[in-house]
Design a protein around this motif. Structure first.
Motif, short mmCIF file in Angstrom:
data_model
loop_
_atom_site.label_atom_id
_atom_site.label_comp_id
_atom_site.label_asym_id
_atom_site.label_seq_id
_atom_site.Cartn_x
_atom_site.Cartn_y
_atom_site.Cartn_z
N ALA A 119 0.95 -1.05 -0.05
CA ALA A 119 0.04 -0.01 -0.13
C ALA A 119 1.06 1.27 0.04
CB ALA A 119 -0.83 -0.05 1.38
N ALA A 120 1.86 1.28 0.78
CA ALA A 120 2.95 2.21 0.73
C ALA A 120 3.34 2.77 -0.79
CB ALA A 120 4.06 2.14 1.54
N ALA A 121 3.92 1.60 -1.49
CA ALA A 121 4.47 1.85 -2.79
C ALA A 121 3.21 2.31 -3.75
CB ALA A 121 4.75 0.54 -3.31
N ARG A 122 2.23 1.91 -3.52
CA ARG A 122 1.02 2.55 -4.28
C ARG A 122 0.87 3.94 -3.99
NH1 ARG A 122 -1.33 -2.26 -3.40
NH2 ARG A 122 -2.73 -1.56 -1.65
N ALA A 123 0.74 4.10 -2.55
CA ALA A 123 0.69 5.74 -2.15
C ALA A 123 1.92 6.58 -2.51
CB ALA A 123 0.56 5.69 -0.58
N ILE A 124 2.80 6.06 -2.52
CA ILE A 124 4.29 7.05 -3.01
C ILE A 124 3.99 7.31 -4.52
CG2 ILE A 124 6.72 6.89 -3.39
CD1 ILE A 124 6.94 5.12 -0.79
N ALA A 125 3.71 6.42 -5.42
CA ALA A 125 3.41 6.61 -6.69
C ALA A 125 2.34 7.73 -7.02
CB ALA A 125 3.13 5.44 -7.61
N HIS A 126 1.12 7.61 -6.21
CA HIS A 126 -0.03 8.56 -6.16
C HIS A 126 0.42 9.75 -5.82
CE1 HIS A 126 -4.27 9.54 -5.80
NE2 HIS A 126 -4.19 9.05 -7.21
N TYR A 127 0.69 9.85 -4.51
CA TYR A 127 0.67 10.91 -3.82
C TYR A 127 1.84 11.90 -3.82
CZ TYR A 127 -3.59 9.78 -1.75
OH TYR A 127 -5.09 9.23 -1.59
N ARG A 128 2.88 11.33 -4.02
CA ARG A 128 4.35 11.72 -3.98
C ARG A 128 4.72 12.43 -2.67
NH1 ARG A 128 7.05 11.24 -8.37
NH2 ARG A 128 6.06 10.63 -10.09
N PRO A 129 4.48 11.85 -1.72
CA PRO A 129 4.80 12.50 -0.36
C PRO A 129 6.10 13.15 -0.10
CG PRO A 129 5.27 10.12 -0.06
CD PRO A 129 4.45 10.36 -1.61
N LEU A 180 6.54 -4.62 9.45
CA LEU A 180 5.05 -4.68 8.74
C LEU A 180 5.17 -6.10 8.29
CD1 LEU A 180 6.19 -1.34 6.98
CD2 LEU A 180 3.81 -1.64 8.01
N PRO A 181 3.68 -6.24 7.74
CA PRO A 181 3.23 -7.75 7.81
C PRO A 181 3.70 -8.27 6.45
CG PRO A 181 1.30 -6.27 7.47
CD PRO A 181 2.41 -5.43 7.82
N ASP A 182 4.15 -7.31 5.31
CA ASP A 182 4.36 -7.90 4.10
C ASP A 182 5.90 -7.76 3.63
OD1 ASP A 182 4.06 -5.34 3.90
OD2 ASP A 182 3.00 -5.37 1.82
N GLY A 183 6.52 -7.36 4.39
CA GLY A 183 8.11 -7.34 4.08
C GLY A 183 8.82 -6.63 5.33
N ASP A 184 10.05 -6.39 4.85
CA ASP A 184 11.08 -5.70 5.62
C ASP A 184 11.24 -4.16 5.49
OD1 ASP A 184 13.47 -4.96 6.87
OD2 ASP A 184 14.57 -6.69 6.49
N GLY A 185 10.98 -3.36 6.58
CA GLY A 185 11.07 -2.00 6.17
C GLY A 185 12.58 -1.60 5.55
N VAL A 186 13.59 -2.31 6.19
CA VAL A 186 14.96 -1.81 5.67
C VAL A 186 15.16 -1.99 4.29
CG1 VAL A 186 17.60 -2.36 6.29
CG2 VAL A 186 15.88 -2.11 8.04
N ASP A 187 14.56 -3.23 3.64
CA ASP A 187 14.72 -3.43 2.20
C ASP A 187 13.94 -2.24 1.33
OD1 ASP A 187 16.28 -5.59 2.70
OD2 ASP A 187 14.59 -7.21 2.57
#
Ligand code: CA
Length: 229
Positions: free
Chosen positions: A39-49, A58-65
């Motif tokens: 969801a973060a990857a989608r939000a970055i592409a959409h909103y350009r924070p 996080l449940p779906d992977g490593d924040g460091v990666d």
């Protein structure tokens, strides 16, 4: 701070995420929430924070990666949220390209200060302000003159280099190895030297060197020059 500074909060703990969002809204940021890295990857592409607040667990992977991957394509500042006693995680996140971290539990003021510092450094890119002020301390990076409450402080060249490095990123942590590398030109330089120099600098700039207000130790990570009002 302009009202439309978009901050992406990546955190799977929904009550904590919502309270962070409310905190940011109250401080005039525009928070966007994501509960997974996908969801973060989608939000970055959409909103350009302008900035990303990233929980590492996080449940779906490593924040460091995730930070390492993000850094291949974007310089968006990332402030990582970590647990207490997670020094290795903090260092790994900084190595991957995170700008800074806050340790749970943290206060609102601390969080906002870290965010401001990360945003400021993103805007400045590499060109640091020539005169850095924090509290009664003033470091002129052009003339190399350091003043405390207006009085010039006599620093040795090495002491100055350490302080200048921290001042150029005031409010932001500098890792031990980066200080060693910049000041001594070698990552392998003895940490003991650094501690000695930090002690000497504190003796010159701190009212109480045993309880420093300016030159702060971040256990297991590095040093930070505090941004005081
Ligand atoms: Ca989590």
């Amino acid at each position: 701070m302009p009202a439309e500074t978009i901050v992406l909060i990546v955190e799977d703990d929904s009550s904590f995420r919502r309270s962070l969002a409310a905190t940011l809204k109250a401080a005039d940021y525009k928070p966007i929430e994501a509960d997974t890295l996908a969801a973060a990857a989608r939000a970055i592409a959409h909103y350009r924070p302008a900035l990303i607040l990233l929980d590492l667990g996080l449940p779906d992977g490593d924040g460091v990666d995730f930070v390492a991957k993000l850094r291949q394509s974007a310089l968006t500042p990332v402030v990582v949220i970590t647990a207490r006693d997670a020094e290795a995680m903090k260092v790994a996140a900084l190595d991957a390209g995170a700008d800074d971290y806050v340790t749970k539990p943290f206060g609102v003021d601390e969080l906002l200060a870290r965010m401001r510092a990360a945003l400021r450094h993103a805007v400045q890119a590499k060109g640091a302000e020539p005169v850095v002020r924090t509290g009664a301390l003033e470091i002129n990076l052009a003339t190399r003159i350091v003043r405390l409450a207006g009085a010039e402080i006599d620093l040795t060249p090495k002491e100055y280099e350490i302080l200048a490095l921290l001042a150029a990123q005031v409010g932001k942590v500098a890792r031990h190895r980066d200080v060693l590398k910049t000041v001594w030109g070698s990552e392998g330089a003895d940490m003991q030297y650094l501690r000695v120099y930090v002690r000497q600098i504190r003796a010159k700039i701190e009212a109480d060197p045993s309880a420093p207000r300016y030159l702060i130790s971040e256990a297991g990570v590095g040093y930070r020059l505090a941004q005081l009002g």
